[in-house]
Design a protein around this motif. Sequence first.
Motif, PDB file in Angstrom:
ATOM      1  N   VAL A 209       0.841  -1.204   0.000  1.00 39.86           N
ATOM      2  CA  VAL A 209       0.000   0.000   0.000  1.00 39.86           C
ATOM      3  C   VAL A 209       0.873   1.250   0.000  1.00 39.86           C
ATOM      4  O   VAL A 209       0.637   2.185  -0.772  1.00 39.86           O
ATOM      5  CB  VAL A 209      -0.971  -0.007   1.208  1.00 39.86           C
ATOM      6  CG1 VAL A 209      -1.679   1.329   1.332  1.00 39.86           C
ATOM      7  CG2 VAL A 209      -1.968  -1.141   1.076  1.00 39.86           C
ATOM      8  N   THR A 210       1.899   1.259   0.865  1.00 39.69           N
ATOM      9  CA  THR A 210       2.845   2.381   0.851  1.00 39.69           C
ATOM     10  C   THR A 210       3.355   2.605  -0.564  1.00 39.69           C
ATOM     11  O   THR A 210       3.402   3.741  -1.052  1.00 39.69           O
ATOM     12  CB  THR A 210       4.045   2.075   1.772  1.00 39.69           C
ATOM     13  OG1 THR A 210       3.546   1.678   3.042  1.00 39.69           O
ATOM     14  CG2 THR A 210       4.944   3.281   1.927  1.00 39.69           C
ATOM     15  N   ALA A 211       3.698   1.515  -1.240  1.00 37.06           N
ATOM     16  CA  ALA A 211       4.295   1.630  -2.569  1.00 37.06           C
ATOM     17  C   ALA A 211       3.290   2.189  -3.585  1.00 37.06           C
ATOM     18  O   ALA A 211       3.604   3.158  -4.282  1.00 37.06           O
ATOM     19  CB  ALA A 211       4.825   0.276  -3.028  1.00 37.06           C
ATOM     20  N   VAL A 212       2.091   1.615  -3.665  1.00 38.16           N
ATOM     21  CA  VAL A 212       1.172   2.096  -4.717  1.00 38.16           C
ATOM     22  C   VAL A 212       0.698   3.515  -4.411  1.00 38.16           C
ATOM     23  O   VAL A 212       0.536   4.325  -5.320  1.00 38.16           O
ATOM     24  CB  VAL A 212      -0.035   1.152  -4.980  1.00 38.16           C
ATOM     25  CG1 VAL A 212       0.420  -0.173  -5.523  1.00 38.16           C
ATOM     26  CG2 VAL A 212      -0.909   0.983  -3.781  1.00 38.16           C
ATOM     27  N   VAL A 213       0.496   3.837  -3.135  1.00 40.10           N
ATOM     28  CA  VAL A 213       0.011   5.179  -2.808  1.00 40.10           C
ATOM     29  C   VAL A 213       1.083   6.231  -3.084  1.00 40.10           C
ATOM     30  O   VAL A 213       0.811   7.268  -3.694  1.00 40.10           O
ATOM     31  CB  VAL A 213      -0.478   5.248  -1.343  1.00 40.10           C
ATOM     32  CG1 VAL A 213      -0.748   6.681  -0.931  1.00 40.10           C
ATOM     33  CG2 VAL A 213      -1.725   4.407  -1.158  1.00 40.10           C
ATOM     34  N   TRP A 214       2.322   5.952  -2.666  1.00 38.41           N
ATOM     35  CA  TRP A 214       3.378   6.940  -2.891  1.00 38.41           C
ATOM     36  C   TRP A 214       3.766   7.036  -4.364  1.00 38.41           C
ATOM     37  O   TRP A 214       4.121   8.108  -4.848  1.00 38.41           O
ATOM     38  CB  TRP A 214       4.604   6.637  -2.025  1.00 38.41           C
ATOM     39  CG  TRP A 214       4.431   7.163  -0.631  1.00 38.41           C
ATOM     40  CD1 TRP A 214       3.933   6.476   0.437  1.00 38.41           C
ATOM     41  CD2 TRP A 214       4.705   8.492  -0.169  1.00 38.41           C
ATOM     42  NE1 TRP A 214       3.891   7.296   1.537  1.00 38.41           N
ATOM     43  CE2 TRP A 214       4.363   8.543   1.191  1.00 38.41           C
ATOM     44  CE3 TRP A 214       5.211   9.648  -0.760  1.00 38.41           C
ATOM     45  CZ2 TRP A 214       4.506   9.681   1.973  1.00 38.41           C
ATOM     46  CZ3 TRP A 214       5.361  10.789   0.015  1.00 38.41           C
ATOM     47  CH2 TRP A 214       5.007  10.802   1.353  1.00 38.41           C
ATOM     48  N   GLN A 215       3.685   5.926  -5.064  1.00 39.20           N
ATOM     49  CA  GLN A 215       3.972   5.985  -6.493  1.00 39.20           C
ATOM     50  C   GLN A 215       2.977   6.933  -7.181  1.00 39.20           C
ATOM     51  O   GLN A 215       3.343   7.700  -8.065  1.00 39.20           O
ATOM     52  CB  GLN A 215       3.859   4.581  -7.087  1.00 39.20           C
ATOM     53  CG  GLN A 215       4.496   4.465  -8.449  1.00 39.20           C
ATOM     54  CD  GLN A 215       4.466   3.045  -8.947  1.00 39.20           C
ATOM     55  OE1 GLN A 215       3.451   2.358  -8.795  1.00 39.20           O
ATOM     56  NE2 GLN A 215       5.566   2.591  -9.504  1.00 39.20           N
ATOM     57  N   PHE A 216       1.746   6.855  -6.733  1.00 41.08           N
ATOM     58  CA  PHE A 216       0.687   7.716  -7.257  1.00 41.08           C
ATOM     59  C   PHE A 216       0.919   9.175  -6.846  1.00 41.08           C
ATOM     60  O   PHE A 216       0.893  10.093  -7.679  1.00 41.08           O
ATOM     61  CB  PHE A 216      -0.645   7.183  -6.739  1.00 41.08           C
ATOM     62  CG  PHE A 216      -1.861   7.945  -7.174  1.00 41.08           C
ATOM     63  CD1 PHE A 216      -2.006   8.380  -8.477  1.00 41.08           C
ATOM     64  CD2 PHE A 216      -2.879   8.197  -6.262  1.00 41.08           C
ATOM     65  CE1 PHE A 216      -3.150   9.067  -8.870  1.00 41.08           C
ATOM     66  CE2 PHE A 216      -4.013   8.880  -6.650  1.00 41.08           C
ATOM     67  CZ  PHE A 216      -4.147   9.320  -7.956  1.00 41.08           C
TER      68      PHE A 216
ATOM     69  N   SER B  18      -9.073   9.403  -3.886  1.00 31.98           N
ATOM     70  CA  SER B  18      -8.805   8.968  -5.254  1.00 31.98           C
ATOM     71  C   SER B  18      -9.560   7.684  -5.577  1.00 31.98           C
ATOM     72  O   SER B  18      -9.875   7.419  -6.735  1.00 31.98           O
ATOM     73  CB  SER B  18      -7.305   8.743  -5.460  1.00 31.98           C
ATOM     74  OG  SER B  18      -6.613   9.932  -5.175  1.00 31.98           O
ATOM     75  N   ALA B  19      -9.849   6.899  -4.530  1.00 30.94           N
ATOM     76  CA  ALA B  19     -10.630   5.683  -4.743  1.00 30.94           C
ATOM     77  C   ALA B  19     -12.045   6.011  -5.194  1.00 30.94           C
ATOM     78  O   ALA B  19     -12.731   5.173  -5.777  1.00 30.94           O
ATOM     79  CB  ALA B  19     -10.668   4.859  -3.453  1.00 30.94           C
ATOM     80  N   LEU B  20     -12.489   7.228  -4.918  1.00 30.86           N
ATOM     81  CA  LEU B  20     -13.868   7.610  -5.240  1.00 30.86           C
ATOM     82  C   LEU B  20     -13.983   8.314  -6.596  1.00 30.86           C
ATOM     83  O   LEU B  20     -15.060   8.762  -6.974  1.00 30.86           O
ATOM     84  CB  LEU B  20     -14.404   8.557  -4.160  1.00 30.86           C
ATOM     85  CG  LEU B  20     -14.494   7.970  -2.754  1.00 30.86           C
ATOM     86  CD1 LEU B  20     -14.854   9.047  -1.747  1.00 30.86           C
ATOM     87  CD2 LEU B  20     -15.523   6.854  -2.708  1.00 30.86           C
ATOM     88  N   LYS B  21     -12.854   8.428  -7.303  1.00 27.23           N
ATOM     89  CA  LYS B  21     -12.867   9.218  -8.535  1.00 27.23           C
ATOM     90  C   LYS B  21     -13.012   8.333  -9.770  1.00 27.23           C
ATOM     91  O   LYS B  21     -12.844   7.111  -9.691  1.00 27.23           O
ATOM     92  CB  LYS B  21     -11.550  10.008  -8.644  1.00 27.23           C
ATOM     93  CG  LYS B  21     -11.402  11.073  -7.575  1.00 27.23           C
ATOM     94  CD  LYS B  21     -10.069  11.771  -7.711  1.00 27.23           C
ATOM     95  CE  LYS B  21      -9.916  12.836  -6.630  1.00 27.23           C
ATOM     96  NZ  LYS B  21      -8.604  13.477  -6.696  1.00 27.23           N
ATOM     97  N   ASP B  22     -13.294   8.986 -10.912  1.00 29.87           N
ATOM     98  CA  ASP B  22     -13.107   8.283 -12.168  1.00 29.87           C
ATOM     99  C   ASP B  22     -11.888   8.909 -12.856  1.00 29.87           C
ATOM    100  O   ASP B  22     -11.295   9.861 -12.347  1.00 29.87           O
ATOM    101  CB  ASP B  22     -14.366   8.310 -13.040  1.00 29.87           C
ATOM    102  CG  ASP B  22     -14.644   9.685 -13.621  1.00 29.87           C
ATOM    103  OD1 ASP B  22     -13.895  10.630 -13.280  1.00 29.87           O
ATOM    104  OD2 ASP B  22     -15.590   9.828 -14.389  1.00 29.87           O
TER     105      ASP B  22
ATOM    106  N   ALA C 292      -8.688   2.045  -4.255  1.00 29.06           N
ATOM    107  CA  ALA C 292      -9.831   1.440  -3.564  1.00 29.06           C
ATOM    108  C   ALA C 292      -9.403   0.161  -2.857  1.00 29.06           C
ATOM    109  O   ALA C 292      -9.718  -0.044  -1.674  1.00 29.06           O
ATOM    110  CB  ALA C 292     -10.951   1.150  -4.567  1.00 29.06           C
ATOM    111  N   VAL C 293      -8.650  -0.690  -3.552  1.00 22.43           N
ATOM    112  CA  VAL C 293      -8.209  -1.932  -2.907  1.00 22.43           C
ATOM    113  C   VAL C 293      -7.255  -1.619  -1.755  1.00 22.43           C
ATOM    114  O   VAL C 293      -7.337  -2.226  -0.681  1.00 22.43           O
ATOM    115  CB  VAL C 293      -7.545  -2.873  -3.943  1.00 22.43           C
ATOM    116  CG1 VAL C 293      -6.998  -4.102  -3.252  1.00 22.43           C
ATOM    117  CG2 VAL C 293      -8.540  -3.269  -5.004  1.00 22.43           C
ATOM    118  N   SER C 294      -6.372  -0.634  -1.959  1.00 19.62           N
ATOM    119  CA  SER C 294      -5.465  -0.247  -0.879  1.00 19.62           C
ATOM    120  C   SER C 294      -6.248   0.200   0.347  1.00 19.62           C
ATOM    121  O   SER C 294      -5.926  -0.174   1.479  1.00 19.62           O
ATOM    122  CB  SER C 294      -4.537   0.883  -1.332  1.00 19.62           C
ATOM    123  OG  SER C 294      -3.707   0.439  -2.375  1.00 19.62           O
ATOM    124  N   THR C 295      -7.275   1.019   0.122  1.00 20.22           N
ATOM    125  CA  THR C 295      -8.097   1.488   1.242  1.00 20.22           C
ATOM    126  C   THR C 295      -8.712   0.300   1.972  1.00 20.22           C
ATOM    127  O   THR C 295      -8.690   0.241   3.211  1.00 20.22           O
ATOM    128  CB  THR C 295      -9.211   2.418   0.734  1.00 20.22           C
ATOM    129  OG1 THR C 295      -8.618   3.453  -0.048  1.00 20.22           O
ATOM    130  CG2 THR C 295      -9.979   3.029   1.894  1.00 20.22           C
TER     131      THR C 295
END
Lengths: 307, 299
Positions: free
Chosen positions: A130-137, B50-54, B269-272
């Motif tokens: 999660v840290t990785a995908v969120v920070w990459q974003f 961002s999970a709530l966006k398109d 969304a999956v991360s959340t």
Amino acid sequence: MATAQPGTKSGMTRSERRRLIQGLLFISPWLIGFLLFTIYPLASSLYYSFTRYDLLRDPVFIGMRNYTSLVTTDSMFWVVIYNTLFYVLLAAPAGVVSAFLMAALLNTKLMGRPFFRAVFFFPAIIPTIVTAVVWQFLLNVQFGLFNSILQGLQLPTIPFLSNPAYAKPSLVMIYIWAQGNAIVIFLAALQDVPRQLYEAAEVDGARAWHKFRHITIPLTTPVILFNLIMGFIYAFQEFTLPWLLTGGGPANATEFYTIYLYRNAFQFLRMGKASALAWILFIIIVVFTAVLFKTSARWVFYNTETE
Amino acid sequence: MTATVKSPTSVQYHPRRQRISGKLFSLLKYVVLIVLSISFVLPFYWMFVSALKDDSQVYTVPPIWVPDPAYWNNFYDAWVSQPFTLYLFNTVFKYAIPYTIGTVLASAIVAYGFSRIRWRGRDALFFLCLATMMVPFQVTMVPLFMIFKQFGWLNTYLPLVVPAFFGTPFFIFMLRQFFLTIPQDISDAAYIDGANEVDILFRIILPLSKPALTVVALFAFINAWNDYLGPLIYINDAHEFVLSLGVEALRATFSYNSTVANAYPYLMAVSTIIVLPIVIIFFFGQKMFIEGISMTGIK
């Protein structure tokens, strides 16, 4: 002391021997696990490090060649050494300093301390993926949040993860973000500093800075050493975050030691070379820790009078 | 000490200037703390919104802080875009729960031997146990992989779960520290009543150690829940994936085909969703977490 009873072979009394057997029985799970999952793998990885081994055929003994070729002909080896040392020497001290300052801030007279402490701690216990995908974003150069804000302010964007010069500092930034354990450990240590010392210093007219410099820091040096060593050991072994965030790139800027080791083992199937790499890493960590301990005699203050 | 006499200077101990600078300092402190807190929380906030966006809302400059409309169905759509329900089942029942049971049970038994019984060589072996924490995972990684491969344990959770039943040095250390705080008199009284060490561990020490055991259980569960490298090495079969490998698989489908819609909203969304259980565990167990971590820094 127990009197040695005549007739016992090892010079132990009966109750001493009984306790020895019971103690060993209780720790036997760890002892067996230690032999199976630490000692045996350590020994066999040392053996493999002197072989060429691709998992398909039997290992072939080649002496020191894995080690010598790493040091002399493998140009990637020095790249990953440089990257790793750069990262470790930046991340571990920066993590300790930032965690210490934040803990010191939390240790002042404060409303809502549990709230702030929770906020600072939480990033430490989320999944690295999660840290990785969120920070990459967040750090994306085109549409990441930070660069969108910069663009909105008509400022130049920062290629956090796509420019080799910024990639390692960006990883250090995330490392600092996830220093919650160290913050909590520091805070506990700061709260253990006896109040009377501060009060006595105040009577002597000491200012806040002097109290911090001459009471707070000396009395927490054992914990600073602890967090520094944990930080170094952790940073040397860091794998998951750079693997997921940058995959070693851009231009090998985050190709760290452990990533290169993983590639050799599981992508190139060079188990012998990977084992040699692992042993070199192990020795580096042991030497590093030993040196830190040695120097600690000079700067770590152990309060032997209390307790 | 004789009775303290109030010195005349203590009346004017706080000159006005010092009081003002104190207030200023206090204000500055809160400003720093709030700015820091915002920057610590921001990644989580951004993940959630961002999970709530398109896609059109994701790629907008300046960024959209509160999406309108909000696509709540992203959570469901993202979840079913990969077999995440299966991965959740694998993570919890095949990995996290057995791992936690093994860790708590074995670490408690070993910690008892390292703390409540005095025997020759105990402290040397305990030091050895601590020293093993310095051995990099990568050194034992290759031989362990080959051992478990020979056992036919690849694509199962046995390589990750079975070692837990032999105790984990970090948790042994935590529990030992806790067991040492329990007075020896309690054990001595039990010896007089004829109890043996096993009785004392299970009837007296463990019931008294519920908070410490809970901390270890929570940490062990979260370690397994978060683990990526272990499953990466041992699990290749997509039916056996854990959540972290599932997220990585989802991300890979997006990077292979950049035209797929809603890549970032789905990932967020999956991360959340997979952070949420940790938020809940942390919310209810915060005090225990903090005490548990604090315990490891002592000595």
